[in-house]
Enzyme design. Structure first.
Site, PDB file in Angstrom:
ATOM      1  N   ASP A  31       0.822  -1.224   0.000  1.00 32.99           N
ATOM      2  CA  ASP A  31       0.000   0.000   0.000  1.00 32.99           C
ATOM      3  C   ASP A  31       0.847   1.262   0.000  1.00 32.99           C
ATOM      4  OD1 ASP A  31      -2.416  -1.586   0.290  1.00 32.99           O
ATOM      5  OD2 ASP A  31      -1.846  -1.829   2.390  1.00 32.99           O
TER       6      ASP A  31
ATOM      7  N   LYS B 225       2.616   2.142  -4.932  1.00 33.80           N
ATOM      8  CA  LYS B 225       3.396   1.629  -6.064  1.00 33.80           C
ATOM      9  C   LYS B 225       2.662   1.825  -7.385  1.00 33.80           C
ATOM     10  CE  LYS B 225       3.761  -2.480  -4.334  1.00 33.80           C
ATOM     11  NZ  LYS B 225       3.077  -2.196  -3.043  1.00 33.80           N
ATOM     12  N   GLY B 226       1.320   1.686  -7.347  1.00 35.17           N
ATOM     13  CA  GLY B 226       0.561   1.849  -8.582  1.00 35.17           C
ATOM     14  C   GLY B 226       0.765   3.213  -9.205  1.00 35.17           C
TER      15      GLY B 226
ATOM     16  N   GLY C  78      -4.245  -4.462  -4.538  1.00 32.75           N
ATOM     17  CA  GLY C  78      -4.887  -3.487  -5.411  1.00 32.75           C
ATOM     18  C   GLY C  78      -3.988  -2.294  -5.649  1.00 32.75           C
ATOM     19  N   HIS C  79      -3.890  -1.879  -6.904  1.00 37.62           N
ATOM     20  CA  HIS C  79      -3.144  -0.677  -7.242  1.00 37.62           C
ATOM     21  C   HIS C  79      -4.133   0.390  -7.688  1.00 37.62           C
ATOM     22  CE1 HIS C  79       0.943  -2.842  -8.057  1.00 37.62           C
ATOM     23  NE2 HIS C  79       0.716  -2.608  -6.789  1.00 37.62           N
ATOM     24  N   THR C  80      -4.122   1.505  -6.975  1.00 43.40           N
ATOM     25  CA  THR C  80      -5.016   2.612  -7.309  1.00 43.40           C
ATOM     26  C   THR C  80      -4.242   3.650  -8.109  1.00 43.40           C
ATOM     27  OG1 THR C  80      -6.288   2.265  -5.291  1.00 43.40           O
ATOM     28  CG2 THR C  80      -6.529   4.397  -6.385  1.00 43.40           C
TER      29      THR C  80
ATOM     30  N   ARG D 224       2.499 -29.339  -5.539  1.00 37.85           N
ATOM     31  CA  ARG D 224       2.321 -29.923  -6.877  1.00 37.85           C
ATOM     32  C   ARG D 224       0.921 -30.481  -7.123  1.00 37.85           C
ATOM     33  NH1 ARG D 224       7.294 -30.589  -4.982  1.00 37.85           N
ATOM     34  NH2 ARG D 224       6.815 -32.568  -3.971  1.00 37.85           N
TER      35      ARG D 224
ATOM     36  N   GLN E 202       2.122  -6.039  -3.098  1.00 39.38           N
ATOM     37  CA  GLN E 202       2.429  -6.024  -1.666  1.00 39.38           C
ATOM     38  C   GLN E 202       3.761  -5.305  -1.400  1.00 39.38           C
ATOM     39  OE1 GLN E 202       1.552  -9.479  -2.832  1.00 39.38           O
ATOM     40  NE2 GLN E 202      -0.565  -9.263  -2.281  1.00 39.38           N
TER      41      GLN E 202
ATOM     42  N   THR F 138      -9.926  -4.405   0.036  1.00 41.39           N
ATOM     43  CA  THR F 138     -10.902  -4.796   1.052  1.00 41.39           C
ATOM     44  C   THR F 138     -11.685  -3.633   1.636  1.00 41.39           C
ATOM     45  OG1 THR F 138      -9.286  -4.588   2.836  1.00 41.39           O
ATOM     46  CG2 THR F 138      -9.394  -6.717   1.699  1.00 41.39           C
TER      47      THR F 138
ATOM     48  N   LEU G  30       3.179  12.444   0.586  1.00 38.85           N
ATOM     49  CA  LEU G  30       3.731  13.530   1.406  1.00 38.85           C
ATOM     50  C   LEU G  30       2.628  14.467   1.877  1.00 38.85           C
ATOM     51  CD1 LEU G  30       6.420  14.777   2.460  1.00 38.85           C
ATOM     52  CD2 LEU G  30       6.359  16.269   0.442  1.00 38.85           C
ATOM     53  N   ASP G  31       1.606  14.644   1.056  1.00 38.89           N
ATOM     54  CA  ASP G  31       0.505  15.552   1.399  1.00 38.89           C
ATOM     55  C   ASP G  31      -0.291  15.078   2.613  1.00 38.89           C
ATOM     56  OD1 ASP G  31      -0.013  13.549  -0.612  1.00 38.89           O
ATOM     57  OD2 ASP G  31      -2.060  14.280  -0.738  1.00 38.89           O
TER      58      ASP G  31
ATOM     59  N   VAL H  52       3.045  14.149  -4.339  1.00 42.53           N
ATOM     60  CA  VAL H  52       2.363  15.118  -3.478  1.00 42.53           C
ATOM     61  C   VAL H  52       0.845  15.075  -3.650  1.00 42.53           C
ATOM     62  CG1 VAL H  52       4.351  16.661  -3.360  1.00 42.53           C
ATOM     63  CG2 VAL H  52       2.670  16.952  -5.194  1.00 42.53           C
ATOM     64  N   GLY H  53       0.372  14.064  -4.346  1.00 41.92           N
ATOM     65  CA  GLY H  53      -1.055  13.906  -4.573  1.00 41.92           C
ATOM     66  C   GLY H  53      -1.298  12.679  -5.419  1.00 41.92           C
TER      67      GLY H  53
END
Length: 428
Positions: A13, A16-17, A40-42, A144, A224, A300, A331-332, A413-414
């Site tokens: 979280d 990274k997205g 999830g990547h936002t 396996r 992750q 989630t 940072l914001d 910054v956003g």
């Protein structure tokens, strides 16, 4: 040519997205190499919000190719829903733009049942799993018993393998008072999904190596974060795959000597979802961020646990991943705070630790050693360059870089793509 791995330097979280989306402009192919739809990547671009679970966020760039590689565990029904949702938003998700490994392991309904069952039986030792079947699918892979995407194209083989596995799984479900899985229904749904996915399936290893030979640049999207890594995370409160940079190599078939750099991503503070230690967690700080509408899980919707920046963790993540440069996000989220705290070391039974211990009891017994720095009253979201940031914000970022021993490359910054500051173009 530059092949780059994006690695989360905390517990996931980290944003990274957003960083993958920003760096995609310099890449040709974006690869997801591990994890499943438990991550999830936002990404927010052009004022529109996209939440991606399996498809790499490079899909939002019209001229890029995306790859779901062999190390991913893939829920075929969830993937098709994601494809349909993106198409409804006008995003082209065709086989020419999305390649899926024919060797990726498949999440089936009984994996989700096992996931919930195992979590319920842990009692007070719950991991905090998302219940998406990720752990049981990786377990089947290692033992396996796994079903792979290529099996979705072979009806007889799929039925045989599913029937054999359910002969073992169904007694466990029945004993727990759950409905046993119907092999015929499982196969019917899986085969229907396989028929739709067939045009996307290929040897992604061969595809990626051919792309490199032709001069294409690769960007590996991490899922992750470092401290959810099955080997190097805060075990047992971890995920079931290798989330560090090494996992991108084994999960894609690209050898380490073809990787040029690793970019680590960390928030300007610390967050964690689920159970397990989070030494800098601060209830008042968490409540402040939640009241701002921040720090809810993309997959989630759960509230994230929030705390001050932990330089001990990120410093160790730099070692584990071979991080060449650092991107700081959110940072914001610190705007308006008069004082900020940074964990610079841990104290364990009178000893100062520079890196986190492996023993979970020792980790839980550690206490963070804090350094306090000045915050800033201004909003940073409108800053377009390093010089636009408040003096105290720049000092804070420089201090994080010094403590983690990682050169700072990018600052977010956003949430929007354009709200990204390049600190050092050479390390970008």
């Amino acid at each position: 040519m530059s092949n780059t791995i994006i690695a989360g330097a905390q517990w996931g979280d980290e944003g990274k997205g957003k960083i993958v989306d920003y760096l995609t402009q310099d890449a040709d192919i974006v690869i997801r190499a591990q994890g499943g739809n438990n991550a999830g990547h936002t990404v927010i671009t052009g004022g529109k919000r996209f939440v991606l679970h399996l498809i790499p966020s490079g899909i939002l760039w019209p001229d890029k190719t995306c790859v779901i590689a062999n190390g991913v565990v893939l829920d075929p029904v969830a993937l098709l829903e994601e494809i349909d949702d993106l198409r409804a938003e006008g995003i082209a998700v065709e086989p020419e733009r999305l390649r899926i490994s024919d060797a990726a392991h498949v999440v089936l309904p009984y994996h989700r049942d096992l996931d919930r069952l195992r979590e319920d039986t842990r009692g007070e030792c719950k991991i905090g799993t998302t219940g998406r079947g990720i752990g049981p699918t990786y377990a089947d892979k290692i033992e396996r018993w796994g079903i792979r995407t290529c099996d979705l194209l072979k009806p007889r083989r799929l039925r045989e393998r599913v029937e054999v596995r359910l002969a073992q799984v169904n007694p466990l479900l029945t004993a727990a008072g759950l409905e046993p899985a119907d092999p015929a229904a499982v196969c019917e749904t899986a085969l229907a999904a396989g028929e739709r996915l067939a045009p996307y399936l290929t040897s992604t290893v061969a595809f990626l190596h051919a792309a490199m030979e032709s001069g294409k640049e690769l960007l590996f999207e991490g899922a992750q974060g470092t401290f959810l890594d099955i080997d190097h995370g805060t075990y047992p409160y971890v995920t079931s795959s290798n989330t560090t940079s090494g996992g991108a190599c084994t999960g894609s078939g690209i050898p380490p000597n073809r990787i040029d750099r690793v970019v680590g991503v960390a928030k300007a503070y610390t967050t964690r979802v689920g159970a397990g230690p989070c030494l800098t967690e601060d209830a008042a700080f968490s409540e402040r961020l939640h009241a701002m509408g921040r720090e809810f899980g993309a997959t989630t919707g759960r509230k994230r646990r929030c705390g001050w920046f932990d330089a001990v963790l990120v410093r160790y993540a730099g070692m584990l991943n071979g991080i060449d440069s650092l991107a700081i996000t959110n940072l914001d989220g610190l705007d308006g705070l008069n004082t900020l705290r940074i964990a610079v070391a841990y104290e364990l039974h009178g000893r100062l630790l520079e890196f986190p211990p492996s023993d979970p009891e020792d980790f839980a017994a550690c206490r963070p050693v804090y350094e306090e720095v000045h915050g800033w009253p201004e909003e940073v979201s409108g800053a377009a360059a390093w010089e636009d940031l408040p003096d105290n914000a720049r000092s804070y970022l420089d201090r994080l870089s010094a403590l983690t021993r990682l050169p700072l490359a990018l600052v977010s910054v956003g949430p929007d793509r354009h709200q990204t500051i390049v600190r050092n173009a050479q390390n970008r």
